[in-house]
Design an enzyme around this catalytic site. Sequence first.
Site, PDB file in Angstrom:
ATOM      1  CB  SER A   6      21.194  26.829  -5.030  1.00  0.00           C
ATOM      2  OG  SER A   6      20.244  27.520  -5.703  1.00  0.00           O
TER       3      SER A   6
ATOM      4  CE1 TYR B 132      20.337  28.777  -0.034  1.00  0.00           C
ATOM      5  CE2 TYR B 132      19.877  29.455  -2.347  1.00  0.00           C
ATOM      6  CZ  TYR B 132      19.974  28.537  -1.274  1.00  0.00           C
ATOM      7  OH  TYR B 132      19.389  27.259  -1.679  1.00  0.00           O
TER       8      TYR B 132
HETATM    9  P1  NAD Z   1      14.687  21.706   4.305  1.00  0.00           P
HETATM   10  O1  NAD Z   1      14.465  23.057   4.924  1.00  0.00           O
HETATM   11  O2  NAD Z   1      13.474  20.906   3.841  1.00  0.00           O
HETATM   12  O3  NAD Z   1      15.789  20.733   4.701  1.00  0.00           O
HETATM   13  C1  NAD Z   1      17.102  21.417   5.458  1.00  0.00           C
HETATM   14  C2  NAD Z   1      17.675  20.257   6.158  1.00  0.00           C
HETATM   15  O4  NAD Z   1      18.837  21.001   6.763  1.00  0.00           O
HETATM   16  C3  NAD Z   1      16.903  19.764   7.304  1.00  0.00           C
HETATM   17  O5  NAD Z   1      16.993  18.491   7.646  1.00  0.00           O
HETATM   18  C4  NAD Z   1      17.183  20.718   8.642  1.00  0.00           C
HETATM   19  O6  NAD Z   1      17.102  19.914  10.001  1.00  0.00           O
HETATM   20  C5  NAD Z   1      18.893  20.748   8.129  1.00  0.00           C
HETATM   21  N1  NAD Z   1      19.663  21.977   8.699  1.00  0.00           N
HETATM   22  C6  NAD Z   1      19.249  23.008   8.746  1.00  0.00           C
HETATM   23  N2  NAD Z   1      20.269  23.692   9.496  1.00  0.00           N
HETATM   24  C7  NAD Z   1      21.102  22.818  10.079  1.00  0.00           C
HETATM   25  C8  NAD Z   1      22.163  22.804  11.245  1.00  0.00           C
HETATM   26  N3  NAD Z   1      22.609  24.181  11.615  1.00  0.00           N
HETATM   27  N4  NAD Z   1      22.588  21.774  11.362  1.00  0.00           N
HETATM   28  C9  NAD Z   1      22.094  20.470  11.051  1.00  0.00           C
HETATM   29  N5  NAD Z   1      21.241  20.443  10.235  1.00  0.00           N
HETATM   30  C10 NAD Z   1      20.565  21.596   9.755  1.00  0.00           C
HETATM   31  O7  NAD Z   1      15.456  22.252   2.894  1.00  0.00           O
HETATM   32  P2  NAD Z   1      15.490  21.752   1.418  1.00  0.00           P
HETATM   33  O8  NAD Z   1      14.924  22.761   0.298  1.00  0.00           O
HETATM   34  O9  NAD Z   1      15.202  20.280   1.259  1.00  0.00           O
HETATM   35  O10 NAD Z   1      16.977  22.153   1.124  1.00  0.00           O
HETATM   36  C11 NAD Z   1      18.290  21.216   1.024  1.00  0.00           C
HETATM   37  C12 NAD Z   1      19.316  21.655   0.215  1.00  0.00           C
HETATM   38  O11 NAD Z   1      18.850  22.022  -0.960  1.00  0.00           O
HETATM   39  C13 NAD Z   1      19.847  23.169   0.910  1.00  0.00           C
HETATM   40  O12 NAD Z   1      21.267  23.208   1.013  1.00  0.00           O
HETATM   41  C14 NAD Z   1      19.173  24.361   0.040  1.00  0.00           C
HETATM   42  O13 NAD Z   1      20.026  25.409  -0.147  1.00  0.00           O
HETATM   43  C15 NAD Z   1      19.191  23.419  -1.205  1.00  0.00           C
HETATM   44  N6  NAD Z   1      18.401  23.824  -2.264  1.00  0.00           N
HETATM   45  C16 NAD Z   1      17.001  23.925  -2.290  1.00  0.00           C
HETATM   46  C17 NAD Z   1      16.045  24.436  -3.397  1.00  0.00           C
HETATM   47  C18 NAD Z   1      14.715  24.593  -2.960  1.00  0.00           C
HETATM   48  O14 NAD Z   1      14.041  24.963  -3.982  1.00  0.00           O
HETATM   49  N7  NAD Z   1      14.112  23.837  -1.915  1.00  0.00           N
HETATM   50  C19 NAD Z   1      16.807  24.911  -4.413  1.00  0.00           C
HETATM   51  C20 NAD Z   1      18.194  24.752  -4.669  1.00  0.00           C
HETATM   52  C21 NAD Z   1      18.892  24.359  -3.689  1.00  0.00           C
END
Ligand code: NAD
Length: 260
Positions: A142, A155
Amino acid sequence: MLKGKTALVTGSTSGIGLATAQHLASEGCNIVLHGLMPEAEGKALAQSFEQEYKISCMFSDANIKSVEAIKTLLDSAIETFGAIDILVNNAGIQHTENIVDFPEEKYQDIIDINLSSAFYTMKYALPGMQKKGWGRIINIASVHGLVASIDKAAYVASKHGLVGMTKVVAIENAANGVTANAVCPGWVDTPLIGNQIDSIAEQKGISVEEAKVALITAKQPRPEMAKPSEIGALIGFLCSDAAQGITGSAMPIDGGWTAQ
Ligand code: NAD
């Protein structure tokens, strides 16, 4: 083209992970779909991937808070497909609160799920990659792997840790045909940030749409969120032969956030 390669994308039932799995499947990869989704829905999703992309696909609902569950996930993926060629550590969670009030169990969950899980998936996937002399590891960090924001102690720690761990794996494997990179998105339009938008709307007494704009522009010069598919396409590039010299990087895709 990545035809015949196998990709494990953790957290690929939603958001960035799902878009990444779709991108890699469209390039011909067999896919290990993974996430916290009821088994029947996960199996149906895997079937829809097989039909749409003409690839093989399996689903796992392993809870990656548990090391045992991670081992089982990797074992079953390797048993099904022979090896994992591409590993995308994407599953992640968020909780925002100042450090004094931050619940201790939430802190531990974030460290376990966002950081420690990647240690174990890499530990167990790497021997197969080293044997083949080809592998790609992409860790979804991130902007918070590069800079800080208030209320995100757990985080930010997890994502800075993930960037550091990526660099170690990259240099340990630089002569093995295996690259390891971190991708550092700014705001991406996924369910993960819903709570943050809702709490701004509540605190400021504004609409959810207005709160979304307020959240984005507080930090990010580009006043729009990235689409999950844009992150998927960057990961596709990092898996290509053209990217074989890119390793140990922490690549922002953040609308200028960390350029300031
Ligand atoms: P999301 O909530 O849409 O998806 C998260 C996924 O992780 C889901 O498939 C969920 O089932 C899985 N997950 C969560 N906890 C789990 C566990 N204990 N065991 C197994 N699976 C688990 O989130 P997203 O926004 O697509 O995030 C994906 C990645 O991108 C994350 O690591 C997040 O930190 C990173 N990220 C997101 C953003 C944003 O703005 N959305 C920005 C920077 C980084």
